[in-house]
Scaffold this active site. Structure first.
Site, mmCIF file in Angstrom:
data_model
loop_
_atom_site.group_PDB
_atom_site.id
_atom_site.type_symbol
_atom_site.label_atom_id
_atom_site.label_comp_id
_atom_site.label_asym_id
_atom_site.label_seq_id
_atom_site.Cartn_x
_atom_site.Cartn_y
_atom_site.Cartn_z
ATOM 1 N N HIS A 290 0.756 -1.328 -0.198
ATOM 2 C CA HIS A 290 0.079 0.025 -0.199
ATOM 3 C C HIS A 290 0.924 1.436 -0.075
ATOM 4 C CE1 HIS A 290 -3.032 -2.973 0.779
ATOM 5 N NE2 HIS A 290 -4.091 -1.932 0.977
ATOM 6 N N HIS A 334 0.821 -3.036 9.116
ATOM 7 C CA HIS A 334 2.498 -3.489 8.987
ATOM 8 C C HIS A 334 3.679 -2.913 9.982
ATOM 9 C CE1 HIS A 334 2.676 -4.901 4.748
ATOM 10 N NE2 HIS A 334 1.523 -4.057 4.462
ATOM 11 N N ASP A 338 8.520 -1.697 7.733
ATOM 12 C CA ASP A 338 7.970 -2.134 6.241
ATOM 13 C C ASP A 338 7.701 -0.904 5.569
ATOM 14 O OD1 ASP A 338 7.797 -4.707 7.436
ATOM 15 O OD2 ASP A 338 5.741 -5.123 7.727
#
Length: 408
Positions: A290, A334, A338
């Site tokens: 994302h 996350h 990340d």
């Protein structure tokens, strides 16, 4: 040096000796060696000088008064002699002549003497001598780049199914320590908001593509960069499996049947890996997909819209990018590392790609090495020889009045 002499000569064809003579005759003999010997400034370079060039390294003239006076002479030279290298020259001349007419009417100080080169050349940011002279859309390459990213997304979806089965048992491997997540309460709706931000950025990017004259080149670059980052993400997910970042993440039951895996792969691919589409995955934590998407969209929108005319749009895209990252972390989907790695890899790859694409001298010098390390770049950019200008058009044959307005 009189104006009549300048008009008779093509200043762009001056050599360093002629530039040295011009500097001496205008009272800048102290800088002849610095400019013409050390930095080999000839007529072409002289016509592109700006005040920042004179202030900053490597030239860095230490006397402010000399910088201002020399810049006034350079600007006068650009107007009088005509800058054949710059597409911005005509707009600059019109701006200066218009300012001079205002001065005559109002008896004001000359704007050439009171303004810096930044204001006079504010419309030249989008146009430079490094612009591409060959902008073949090469639609067939764009189609290939689409198949490339489509294939990568399928591979990514399948890898997400594989790593889902390898995710460590939460009872044995609890969430890892994380500075942000340990101090940020879990927000259940945050991840959906992040995906809504992604949809907004996609809509803005589609609008840019619709009106941009070189839309096929932009799409090709978007597909190749996005596909490359997600291919790298597949490798990192396969190498190491991290424990889930939040106790709220309840991974679905694992299924060893190959057909069930393929079905699950298609579900993830058709849902674009989005929670809003009902897709839930575990184990894909090495860096955030994302974050890659919203950051790449932000950079493409900012790169291919005018910095002056779309300043507020750029501000909005950056705000959306940063808030999207915040909501990923607030949702505990996350780890902080990340998101950081995803942002860093995406931005660096975007900048490296465009630095090579916009500076063909680098490509020519390292063409063999580039073909080895960046084969997709060498293939897709083989016929783009410089910066892609931000030019817009009405792409449809109707309605006629809109098409005519865009031409204006």
């Amino acid at each position: 040096m009189p104006d009549e002499y300048l008009r008779e000569m093509d200043v762009a064809k001056w050599n360093c000796v002629q530039v040295a003579d011009w500097l001496t005759q205008n009272g800048f003999g102290d800088y002849v060696y610095l400019l013409t010997e050390t930095h080999r400034i000839d007529g072409q370079v002289l016509l592109t000088l700006s005040e920042n060039d004179l202030k900053q390294e490597p030239i860095a003239i230490p006397v402010l008064g000399d910088i201002k006076r020399l810049m006034l002479h350079v600007q006068h030279l650009q107007v009088t002699a005509g800058n054949s290298l710059s597409n911005c020259n005509h707009s600059y001349v019109r701006k200066v002549e218009s300012s001079r007419m205002t001065v005559r009417r109002r008896n004001l100080p000359s704007p050439v003497e009171s303004q810096s080169d930044t204001s006079l050349f504010e419309d030249c940011d989008e146009v430079s001598g490094a612009q591409s002279q060959h902008l073949d859309p090469e639609i067939w390459k764009t189609v290939l780049s689409f198949f490339y990213i489509f294939t990568v997304f399928l591979i990514t979806s399948f890898v997400m199914v594989i790593v889902h089965e390898r995710v460590p048992d939460m009872r044995k491997y609890p969430p890892l320590p994380d500075i942000f997540l340990d101090n940020m309460p879990y927000v259940p709706w945050a991840f959906e908001v992040c995906e809504m931000i992604g949809i907004i950025l996609v809509s803005m990017w589609c609008a840019v593509l619709f009106f941009h004259k070189h839309r096929f080149i932009l799409m090709r670059r978007m597909f190749s960069l996005m596909g490359t980052v997600f291919l790298l993400r597949c490798v990192t997910m396969l190498i190491t499996s991290l424990s889930v970042p939040g106790v709220h993440l309840q991974c679905e039951a694992k299924d060893n049947d190959i057909w069930a895996k393929l079905t699950r792969t298609l579900e993830i691919a058709t849902g674009f890996g989005m929670t809003l589409q009902g897709v839930r995955t575990c184990g894909d934590y090495m860096f955030s997909g994302h974050t890659v998407c919203i950051t790449m969209l932000n950079f493409f929108i900012s790169e291919y819209t005018s910095r002056q005319r779309f300043y507020y749009i750029h501000t909005i895209t950056w705000v959306l990018n940063l808030f999207g990252i915040f909501f990923i972390l607030a949702a505990h989907e996350h780890y902080s590392i990340d998101v950081f790695i995803a942002f860093y890899i995406t931005t660096r790859l975007f900048l490296y790609y465009h630095t090579l694409a916009n500076n063909r001298a680098l490509m020519q010098r390292d063409s063999k090495r580039t073909k080895i390390w960046f084969p997709l770049f060498s293939f897709f950019e083989s016929k783009c020889d410089g910066i892609v200008p931000n030019e817009y058009e009405w792409p449809l044959s109707w309605p006629k009045f809109l098409r005519e307005n865009f031409k204006k």
